[in-house]
Write a protein that holds these residues in place. Structure first.
Motif, mmCIF file in Angstrom:
data_model
loop_
_atom_site.group_PDB
_atom_site.id
_atom_site.type_symbol
_atom_site.label_atom_id
_atom_site.label_comp_id
_atom_site.label_asym_id
_atom_site.label_seq_id
_atom_site.Cartn_x
_atom_site.Cartn_y
_atom_site.Cartn_z
ATOM 1 N N SER A 213 0.857 -1.183 0.000
ATOM 2 C CA SER A 213 0.000 0.000 0.000
ATOM 3 C C SER A 213 0.896 1.236 0.000
ATOM 4 O O SER A 213 1.646 1.474 0.938
ATOM 5 C CB SER A 213 -0.915 -0.013 1.215
ATOM 6 N N HIS A 214 0.910 1.967 -1.073
ATOM 7 C CA HIS A 214 1.709 3.180 -1.188
ATOM 8 C C HIS A 214 0.839 4.371 -0.868
ATOM 9 O O HIS A 214 -0.174 4.602 -1.540
ATOM 10 C CB HIS A 214 2.266 3.334 -2.614
ATOM 11 N N LYS A 215 1.228 5.063 0.140
ATOM 12 C CA LYS A 215 0.528 6.300 0.443
ATOM 13 C C LYS A 215 1.297 7.436 -0.195
ATOM 14 O O LYS A 215 2.509 7.567 0.024
ATOM 15 C CB LYS A 215 0.434 6.522 1.951
ATOM 16 N N LYS A 216 0.653 8.239 -0.930
ATOM 17 C CA LYS A 216 1.302 9.353 -1.587
ATOM 18 C C LYS A 216 1.555 10.447 -0.549
ATOM 19 O O LYS A 216 0.647 10.820 0.202
ATOM 20 C CB LYS A 216 0.423 9.884 -2.722
ATOM 21 N N LYS A 217 2.800 10.927 -0.506
ATOM 22 C CA LYS A 217 3.133 11.980 0.434
ATOM 23 C C LYS A 217 2.536 13.287 -0.062
ATOM 24 O O LYS A 217 2.658 13.633 -1.226
ATOM 25 C CB LYS A 217 4.646 12.124 0.563
ATOM 26 N N LYS A 218 1.916 13.969 0.858
ATOM 27 C CA LYS A 218 1.313 15.237 0.505
ATOM 28 C C LYS A 218 2.306 16.363 0.744
ATOM 29 O O LYS A 218 3.104 16.313 1.673
ATOM 30 C CB LYS A 218 0.052 15.465 1.326
ATOM 31 N N TYR A 219 2.241 17.379 -0.061
ATOM 32 C CA TYR A 219 3.129 18.527 0.063
ATOM 33 C C TYR A 219 2.667 19.391 1.230
ATOM 34 O O TYR A 219 1.474 19.711 1.343
ATOM 35 C CB TYR A 219 3.129 19.344 -1.235
ATOM 36 N N ASP A 220 3.595 19.741 2.098
ATOM 37 C CA ASP A 220 3.272 20.564 3.263
ATOM 38 C C ASP A 220 3.465 22.030 2.897
ATOM 39 O O ASP A 220 4.593 22.521 2.793
ATOM 40 C CB ASP A 220 4.175 20.176 4.430
ATOM 41 N N TYR A 221 2.400 22.729 2.714
ATOM 42 C CA TYR A 221 2.472 24.130 2.301
ATOM 43 C C TYR A 221 2.872 25.045 3.461
ATOM 44 O O TYR A 221 3.283 26.176 3.243
ATOM 45 C CB TYR A 221 1.116 24.587 1.730
ATOM 46 N N ASN A 222 2.743 24.556 4.686
ATOM 47 C CA ASN A 222 3.071 25.375 5.854
ATOM 48 C C ASN A 222 4.561 25.339 6.196
ATOM 49 O O ASN A 222 5.019 26.118 7.019
ATOM 50 C CB ASN A 222 2.258 24.923 7.062
ATOM 51 N N GLN A 223 5.283 24.434 5.608
ATOM 52 C CA GLN A 223 6.711 24.281 5.901
ATOM 53 C C GLN A 223 7.534 25.255 5.061
ATOM 54 O O GLN A 223 7.329 25.370 3.858
ATOM 55 C CB GLN A 223 7.150 22.835 5.594
ATOM 56 N N ASP A 224 8.463 25.958 5.707
ATOM 57 C CA ASP A 224 9.334 26.889 5.003
ATOM 58 C C ASP A 224 10.510 26.090 4.437
ATOM 59 O O ASP A 224 11.358 25.609 5.182
ATOM 60 C CB ASP A 224 9.824 27.974 5.962
#
Length: 173
Positions: free
Chosen positions: A7-18
């Motif tokens: 089961s591959h979970k796609k990593k989501k982009y963290d928009y809050n991270q600088d």
């Protein structure tokens, strides 16, 4: 038999991270820690290692700084006086020289058990190392020469303590 599907979970982009801060953090963690305080304070992260060291007056490559010259034929010796690179941070070399000129602290010592053992031996047998070797408390089974060497180490590493111990022995006699 069919293989179980992963089961591959796609990593989501963290928009809050600088991302800029994150890159700086990883870069700092990956950089080696410079132990020498003089070099660490003068270090410039934006320059290369060779450039940093040449600015401080230190050698990056010893083969370049001290080249092995060709054998000179006698009578035709000519000296090339080449000036080295410009030292922009001479305080680094001065600090290193000052640190090197300080006397080193002698950290050698004997354990308290060894000192008690030697004091017992000296108290019982004074200078008779053969008798010390035959003593029943000679758990280490030291030879007379080994005991003599240990007593000399005791004299050298703890001269004040040894002299007070010897004075206390003379007072009891």
């Amino acid at each position: 038999m069919p293989k179980a599907k992963k089961s591959h979970k796609k990593k989501k982009y963290d928009y809050n991270q600088d991302r800029k801060k994150l890159k700086r953090k990883f870069k700092k963690a990956a950089a080696p820690r410079i132990e020498c305080p003089q070099i660490r304070h003068a270090w410039n992260d934006k320059r290369s290692v060779a450039r940093n060291l040449s600015d401080m007056g230190l050698a990056f490559d010893p083969n370049v700084s001290l080249p092995v010259g060709k054998q000179m034929i006698s009578g035709t010796e000519t000296e090339d006086k080449t000036t080295g690179p410009l030292v922009r941070k001479p305080y680094v070399i001065k600090g290193l020289e000052a640190e090197a000129s300080l006397p080193g602290k002698d950290t050698r010592s004997l354990s308290t058990d060894m000192i008690e053992y030697l004091q017992y031996m000296i108290r019982e047998h004074s200078d008779d190392f053969k008798a010390m070797a035959k003593d029943e408390k000679n758990y280490y089974q030291d030879t007379p020469k080994q005991i003599r060497r240990k007593v000399e180490l005791y004299k050298r590493f703890h001269p004040g303590q040894f002299s007070t111990f010897m004075d206390s022995l003379k007072d009891h006699s």
